[in-house]
Write a protein that holds these residues in place. Structure first.
Motif, mmCIF file in Angstrom:
data_model
loop_
_atom_site.group_PDB
_atom_site.id
_atom_site.type_symbol
_atom_site.label_atom_id
_atom_site.label_comp_id
_atom_site.label_asym_id
_atom_site.label_seq_id
_atom_site.Cartn_x
_atom_site.Cartn_y
_atom_site.Cartn_z
ATOM 1 N N SER A 169 0.698 -1.091 0.010
ATOM 2 C CA SER A 169 -0.187 0.057 -0.317
ATOM 3 C C SER A 169 0.236 1.295 0.090
ATOM 4 N N LEU A 170 0.263 2.117 -0.020
ATOM 5 C CA LEU A 170 1.158 3.705 -0.304
ATOM 6 C C LEU A 170 1.699 3.645 1.106
ATOM 7 N N GLU A 171 0.601 3.698 2.238
ATOM 8 C CA GLU A 171 1.196 3.358 3.581
ATOM 9 C C GLU A 171 2.627 2.927 3.636
ATOM 10 N N THR A 172 2.435 1.788 3.073
ATOM 11 C CA THR A 172 3.736 1.123 3.998
ATOM 12 C C THR A 172 4.698 1.206 2.381
ATOM 13 N N ARG A 173 4.933 1.453 1.389
ATOM 14 C CA ARG A 173 5.650 2.505 0.910
ATOM 15 C C ARG A 173 6.365 3.544 1.272
ATOM 16 N N LEU A 174 5.316 4.557 1.400
ATOM 17 C CA LEU A 174 6.415 5.272 2.528
ATOM 18 C C LEU A 174 6.761 5.477 3.579
ATOM 19 N N PHE A 175 5.951 3.720 3.954
ATOM 20 C CA PHE A 175 6.665 4.032 6.072
ATOM 21 C C PHE A 175 8.483 3.517 5.359
ATOM 22 N N GLU B 93 12.426 4.407 6.502
ATOM 23 C CA GLU B 93 13.302 3.185 6.757
ATOM 24 C C GLU B 93 13.998 2.500 6.431
ATOM 25 N N TYR B 94 14.249 2.767 5.277
ATOM 26 C CA TYR B 94 15.139 2.451 3.975
ATOM 27 C C TYR B 94 15.785 3.532 3.827
ATOM 28 N N LYS B 95 15.929 4.704 4.368
ATOM 29 C CA LYS B 95 16.301 5.895 4.017
ATOM 30 C C LYS B 95 17.837 5.812 5.476
ATOM 31 N N LYS B 96 17.312 5.035 7.034
ATOM 32 C CA LYS B 96 18.338 4.764 7.728
ATOM 33 C C LYS B 96 18.798 3.470 7.698
ATOM 34 N N ILE B 97 18.470 2.345 6.678
ATOM 35 C CA ILE B 97 18.944 1.158 6.850
ATOM 36 C C ILE B 97 19.678 0.828 6.120
ATOM 37 N N LEU B 98 19.664 1.351 4.861
ATOM 38 C CA LEU B 98 20.455 1.397 2.961
ATOM 39 C C LEU B 98 22.067 2.160 3.571
ATOM 40 N N PRO B 99 22.311 2.820 4.532
ATOM 41 C CA PRO B 99 23.440 4.408 4.374
ATOM 42 C C PRO B 99 24.602 2.822 5.139
ATOM 43 N N LYS B 100 23.633 1.915 6.560
ATOM 44 C CA LYS B 100 24.172 1.473 7.476
ATOM 45 C C LYS B 100 24.416 -0.340 6.641
ATOM 46 N N ARG C 114 25.191 -5.457 -1.537
ATOM 47 C CA ARG C 114 25.656 -4.374 -2.163
ATOM 48 C C ARG C 114 23.946 -4.363 -3.701
ATOM 49 N N ARG C 115 23.961 -5.725 -3.706
ATOM 50 C CA ARG C 115 22.900 -6.481 -4.673
ATOM 51 C C ARG C 115 21.411 -5.690 -4.187
ATOM 52 N N TYR C 116 21.468 -6.199 -2.877
ATOM 53 C CA TYR C 116 20.182 -6.104 -1.823
ATOM 54 C C TYR C 116 20.151 -4.224 -1.797
ATOM 55 N N ARG C 117 21.222 -4.078 -1.835
ATOM 56 C CA ARG C 117 20.373 -2.387 -1.600
ATOM 57 C C ARG C 117 20.352 -1.428 -3.070
ATOM 58 N N VAL C 118 21.084 -1.898 -3.967
ATOM 59 C CA VAL C 118 21.050 -0.611 -5.309
ATOM 60 C C VAL C 118 19.158 -1.692 -5.969
ATOM 61 N N LYS C 119 19.086 -3.054 -5.819
ATOM 62 C CA LYS C 119 17.360 -3.497 -6.104
ATOM 63 C C LYS C 119 16.832 -2.795 -4.902
ATOM 64 N N GLU D 227 13.766 0.370 -6.685
ATOM 65 C CA GLU D 227 12.337 -0.417 -6.557
ATOM 66 C C GLU D 227 11.941 1.195 -5.736
ATOM 67 N N GLN D 228 12.338 1.715 -5.239
ATOM 68 C CA GLN D 228 12.345 2.601 -4.756
ATOM 69 C C GLN D 228 12.681 3.641 -4.832
ATOM 70 N N GLY D 229 12.778 4.230 -5.900
ATOM 71 C CA GLY D 229 13.435 5.842 -6.134
ATOM 72 C C GLY D 229 14.724 6.243 -5.507
ATOM 73 N N LEU D 230 14.826 6.334 -4.703
ATOM 74 C CA LEU D 230 16.283 6.942 -3.937
ATOM 75 C C LEU D 230 17.107 6.579 -4.437
ATOM 76 N N LYS D 231 18.044 7.470 -3.870
ATOM 77 C CA LYS D 231 19.493 7.746 -4.418
ATOM 78 C C LYS D 231 20.913 7.975 -3.752
ATOM 79 N N GLU D 232 21.210 7.832 -3.426
ATOM 80 C CA GLU D 232 22.833 7.711 -2.746
ATOM 81 C C GLU D 232 23.137 9.101 -2.934
ATOM 82 N N ASP D 233 23.510 9.352 -1.389
ATOM 83 C CA ASP D 233 24.721 10.237 -1.249
ATOM 84 C C ASP D 233 26.078 9.682 -1.227
ATOM 85 N N LYS D 234 26.182 10.636 -2.804
ATOM 86 C CA LYS D 234 28.298 10.347 -2.752
ATOM 87 C C LYS D 234 28.778 10.723 -2.304
ATOM 88 N N ARG D 235 27.910 12.087 -1.332
ATOM 89 C CA ARG D 235 28.913 12.445 -0.293
ATOM 90 C C ARG D 235 29.659 11.981 1.275
#
Length: 213
Positions: A81-87, A91-98, A195-200, A204-212
Motif C-alpha cells: 500500500s502507499l502507506e507501507t511504501r512511504l513507511f 526506514e530504508y533511508k536509515k538502513i541502506l547507508p548502514k 550490494r545487490r539488495y541495496r541497489v535493488k 525499486e523505491q526511487g532512492l538516490k545514493e548520497d555520494k558525499r
C-alpha cells in the motif's frame, strides 16, 4: 448422524483455519479479544466452536481473515500500500547507508584476510624449506660418518629445529589455508549480497545514493 458428524468436521476445520490466520496476523488471543471487545476466555471458546461472536464483530473478523487468506492465495492483489511504501522509504533511508558501511567493512576484511592468506602461504613455504634444509644437514652428517658427543648434540639440535619446522608447517598448511579461503569467499558473498539488495531497493523505491558519504 453422519450429516452432523460431517458438519462438525467442517466446523472444526474452519475454526482451525481462523486460529492459523490469527497467528499469521501476529495476534495473540488476548490482543484479538481486545479488538473484538470480548474476554480472552470467550475468544478461546469461539475458536473451539463453543461460543459465537456477536454479529457485527463476527462480520468484521471474517472480513479480516478473508482478506488475509485472499492475499495469501493470490485472489487479491498483494502489492504494498502507499502507506507501507512511504513507511519503508523512511526506514530504508536509515538502513541502506548502514548496509553500505557493512559492505565496505566486509571488503576491508577481505583485503586483510587475503593479506593473511599470502603470509600463511609464505610461512608454509618457509617451514617446508626449513624441513628440507634440516633433513639434508642431518643426512650429510650421518653420511660423512661423523661421530662423537658434539656430533650427536648437533644432530639432536637439528632434529629439534626440524620438529619445530613441522609444528610451524601444520599451523599454515593447505587445510588451514582452505579454511581462511572459505572465510574470504563467504565474506565476499556477503558483500555482494548486501550490494545487490541495496541497489535493488534503491531502484525499486526511487532512492538516490548520497555520494558525499
Amino acid at each position: 448422524m453422519a450429516y452432523k458428524s460431517l458438519n462438525f468436521v467442517k466446523k472444526r476445520s474452519k475454526d482451525s483455519l481462523h486460529i492459523q490466520t490469527r497467528k499469521k496476523l501476529g495476534l495473540s488471543q488476548a490482543q484479538l479479544a481486545a479488538i473484538m471487545q470480548v474476554s480472552r476466555t470467550h475468544l478461546a471458546m469461539i475458536e473451539t466452536g463453543k461460543r459465537t461472536l456477536k454479529s457485527s464483530s463476527h462480520v468484521s473478523l471474517l472480513k479480516m481473515f478473508q482478506q488475509f487468506q485472499e492475499l495469501e492465495t493470490g485472489k487479491q492483489l498483494s502489492y504494498r500500500s502507499l502507506e507501507t511504501r512511504l513507511f519503508l522509504n523512511e526506514e530504508y533511508k536509515k538502513i541502506l547507508p548502514k548496509m553500505k558501511v557493512l559492505e565496505q567493512e566486509c571488503r576491508l576484511h577481505i583485503k586483510l584476510m587475503k593479506r593473511d592468506l599470502a603470509m600463511m602461504q609464505e610461512r608454509a613455504r618457509n617451514a617446508e624449506h626449513a624441513i628440507i634444509v634440516f633433513t639434508t644437514a642431518i643426512n650429510n652428517i650421518q653420511e660423512n660418518g661423523e661421530t662423537g658427543n658434539k656430533t650427536d648434540r648437533l644432530i639432536t639440535g637439528l632434529n629439534l629445529f626440524k620438529q619445530q619446522a613441522y609444528n610451524n608447517f601444520l599451523t599454515c598448511w593447505e587445510p588451514e589455508q582452505a579454511k581462511l579461503h572459505g572465510k574470504i569467499e563467504a565474506t565476499g558473498g556477503e558483500a555482494k549480497a548486501l550490494r545487490r539488495y541495496r541497489v535493488k531497493v534503491m531502484r525499486e523505491q526511487g532512492l538516490k545514493e548520497d555520494k558525499r558519504k
